[in-house]
Design a protein around this motif. Structure first.
Motif, short mmCIF file in Angstrom:
data_model
loop_
_atom_site.label_atom_id
_atom_site.label_comp_id
_atom_site.label_asym_id
_atom_site.label_seq_id
_atom_site.Cartn_x
_atom_site.Cartn_y
_atom_site.Cartn_z
N ARG A 188 -48.17 -8.94 -31.16
CA ARG A 188 -47.75 -9.40 -30.34
C ARG A 188 -46.36 -9.53 -30.39
NH1 ARG A 188 -47.58 -12.91 -25.69
NH2 ARG A 188 -47.60 -11.80 -23.15
N ALA A 189 -45.06 -9.56 -30.32
CA ALA A 189 -43.96 -10.18 -30.41
C ALA A 189 -42.98 -9.71 -28.86
CB ALA A 189 -43.51 -9.71 -31.98
N HIS A 190 -42.01 -11.32 -29.76
CA HIS A 190 -40.58 -10.93 -28.47
C HIS A 190 -39.83 -11.22 -29.68
CE1 HIS A 190 -43.83 -12.06 -25.31
NE2 HIS A 190 -43.62 -13.24 -25.82
N SER A 191 -38.79 -10.32 -28.29
CA SER A 191 -37.03 -10.30 -29.09
C SER A 191 -36.56 -12.05 -29.09
CB SER A 191 -36.28 -9.37 -28.53
OG SER A 191 -35.50 -9.50 -29.64
N ILE A 192 -36.22 -12.57 -29.49
CA ILE A 192 -35.68 -14.53 -29.71
C ILE A 192 -34.00 -13.45 -28.55
CG2 ILE A 192 -34.43 -15.74 -30.53
CD1 ILE A 192 -37.12 -16.15 -32.14
N GLN A 193 -33.74 -14.25 -28.35
CA GLN A 193 -32.04 -13.46 -27.23
C GLN A 193 -31.51 -15.22 -27.57
OE1 GLN A 193 -32.05 -10.42 -25.91
NE2 GLN A 193 -33.43 -10.48 -27.29
N LEU A 194 -30.55 -14.77 -27.56
CA LEU A 194 -29.70 -16.57 -28.28
C LEU A 194 -28.21 -16.27 -27.12
CD1 LEU A 194 -29.48 -16.41 -31.98
CD2 LEU A 194 -30.40 -17.60 -30.38
N GLY A 223 -25.16 -17.41 -27.52
CA GLY A 223 -23.90 -18.36 -29.24
C GLY A 223 -24.52 -18.80 -30.32
N ARG A 224 -24.82 -20.10 -29.98
CA ARG A 224 -25.48 -21.18 -30.89
C ARG A 224 -26.56 -21.35 -30.10
NH1 ARG A 224 -22.50 -23.55 -35.32
NH2 ARG A 224 -24.45 -25.28 -34.92
N LYS A 225 -26.82 -21.02 -29.11
CA LYS A 225 -28.19 -21.82 -28.61
C LYS A 225 -29.35 -20.48 -27.90
CE LYS A 225 -27.75 -24.16 -24.63
NZ LYS A 225 -26.66 -24.52 -23.04
N PHE A 226 -30.30 -21.16 -27.64
CA PHE A 226 -32.00 -19.94 -27.07
C PHE A 226 -31.28 -19.73 -25.84
CE2 PHE A 226 -33.76 -21.91 -30.82
CZ PHE A 226 -33.66 -20.70 -32.18
N ILE A 227 -31.68 -18.45 -25.03
CA ILE A 227 -31.65 -18.62 -23.79
C ILE A 227 -32.72 -18.83 -23.64
CG2 ILE A 227 -30.05 -17.04 -24.07
CD1 ILE A 227 -32.00 -14.70 -23.11
N PRO A 228 -33.49 -19.19 -22.71
CA PRO A 228 -34.49 -19.98 -22.01
C PRO A 228 -35.38 -18.60 -21.97
CG PRO A 228 -32.82 -20.31 -20.03
CD PRO A 228 -32.48 -19.13 -21.59
N TYR A 229 -36.43 -19.01 -22.87
CA TYR A 229 -37.85 -18.69 -23.96
C TYR A 229 -38.43 -16.56 -22.28
CZ TYR A 229 -42.82 -17.47 -25.32
OH TYR A 229 -43.63 -16.75 -25.51
N LYS A 230 -38.25 -17.49 -21.03
CA LYS A 230 -38.35 -16.73 -19.83
C LYS A 230 -37.50 -15.71 -19.84
CE LYS A 230 -39.48 -19.99 -16.95
NZ LYS A 230 -39.91 -20.50 -15.85
N GLN A 231 -36.56 -14.96 -21.20
CA GLN A 231 -35.78 -14.43 -20.69
C GLN A 231 -35.62 -13.03 -21.83
OE1 GLN A 231 -31.52 -15.86 -19.14
NE2 GLN A 231 -32.35 -17.29 -17.63
N TRP A 232 -35.85 -13.96 -22.92
CA TRP A 232 -36.60 -12.92 -24.05
C TRP A 232 -37.22 -11.67 -23.04
CZ3 TRP A 232 -39.30 -17.21 -28.15
CH2 TRP A 232 -38.36 -17.68 -28.37
N GLN A 247 -39.60 -9.43 -24.30
CA GLN A 247 -40.94 -9.76 -23.85
C GLN A 247 -41.81 -8.32 -24.06
OE1 GLN A 247 -43.03 -12.44 -22.67
NE2 GLN A 247 -40.28 -13.20 -23.13
N ASN A 248 -43.24 -8.50 -25.06
CA ASN A 248 -43.27 -7.25 -25.59
C ASN A 248 -43.61 -6.65 -26.58
OD1 ASN A 248 -45.96 -9.44 -24.77
ND2 ASN A 248 -45.91 -8.12 -22.80
N ILE A 249 -42.38 -6.65 -27.59
CA ILE A 249 -41.57 -6.23 -27.79
C ILE A 249 -42.86 -5.00 -28.94
CG2 ILE A 249 -39.52 -6.54 -28.02
CD1 ILE A 249 -39.57 -7.62 -31.02
N GLN A 250 -43.85 -4.35 -28.80
CA GLN A 250 -44.66 -3.90 -29.98
C GLN A 250 -43.91 -2.47 -30.13
OE1 GLN A 250 -47.68 -4.17 -26.90
NE2 GLN A 250 -48.73 -6.12 -28.13
N LYS A 251 -42.84 -2.70 -30.82
CA LYS A 251 -43.27 -1.65 -31.76
C LYS A 251 -43.00 -1.08 -32.84
CE LYS A 251 -40.56 0.24 -27.39
NZ LYS A 251 -41.78 -0.26 -26.33
N SER A 252 -43.63 -0.35 -33.73
CA SER A 252 -43.72 -0.87 -35.01
C SER A 252 -42.44 0.03 -35.54
CB SER A 252 -45.03 0.49 -35.53
OG SER A 252 -44.61 1.67 -35.09
N HIS A 253 -42.13 0.64 -34.89
CA HIS A 253 -39.99 1.01 -35.67
C HIS A 253 -39.17 0.60 -35.89
CE1 HIS A 253 -39.91 1.88 -31.22
NE2 HIS A 253 -38.41 1.67 -31.77
N LEU A 254 -39.71 -0.84 -34.89
CA LEU A 254 -38.69 -1.68 -35.15
C LEU A 254 -38.57 -2.40 -36.51
CD1 LEU A 254 -38.68 -3.42 -31.66
CD2 LEU A 254 -36.79 -2.22 -32.32
#
Length: 181
Positions: free
Chosen positions: A43-49, A51-60, A62-69
């Motif tokens: 299970r993974a989330h996709s980190i979203q930025l 500019g040079r800042k992380f957007i809030p974790y809750k807005q990443w 979620q659950n990018i469970q795709k093996s083709h990525l």
């Protein structure tokens, strides 16, 4: 403790408050054999930025469970669902408890992710991930996810992390976006 005792081992993590399907470990190991330089997770989330800042974790994403990525630094493995760490995948500071406890005391997943990125290790989800998390009854009354996700603790710990290790942003962002020469 396992990493200290067996620094050159392949290590798999799991949470003690979840139930895992029969195929769980085999799926991690099978994918690892196919691409041994990648960190594998269910299970993974996709980190979203922004500019040079992380957007809030809750807005990443979620659950990018795709093996083709493709394997990527911005794939954030959620350690509870299970992660296989190849030998010697972590940055040299991984066992520096004083640093860990001062900047990410309640987020081992954030710490491990940073130690992977700083050591140029990418993350990918397995081919056939767990479809959902099944918690053991009675284990979620007090849990880190409440403070880290609901109360935005992950955002504070990510900011602490980038302050200590600004190189993380250089790895995540293309040079043109950072105006680096």
């Amino acid at each position: 403790p396992t990493l200290q005792k067996y620094p050159d081992a392949t290590i798999v993590t799991a949470d003690d408050d979840l139930l895992y399907p029969n195929f769980w470990l085999n799926e991690l190991y099978k994918n690892y054999l196919s691409e041994p330089n990648v960190v594998w997770c269910h299970r993974a989330h996709s980190i979203q930025l922004d500019g040079r800042k992380f957007i809030p974790y809750k807005q990443w994403k979620q659950n990018i469970q795709k093996s083709h990525l493709p394997a990527a630094y911005t794939n954030f493995c959620t350690t509870g669902a299970g992660v296989l760490y190849p030998p010697n995948c972590f940055y040299r500071d991984v066992l520096q408890e004083s640093i860990f406890m001062s900047i990410t005391p309640n987020a081992d997943d954030i710490w491990f992710w940073a130690m992977l990125v700083l050591n140029n290790k990418k993350i990918k989800t397995v081919s056939h991930p767990m479809e959902r998390l099944v918690c053991v009854d009675g284990t979620q009354e007090t849990a880190l996810w409440y403070n880290n996700v609901i109360c935005d603790g992950n955002d504070v710990q990510l900011a602490n992390l980038v302050k200590k290790y600004p190189k993380i942003l250089k790895i995540l962002l293309p040079k043109k976006k950072l105006n680096l020469k």
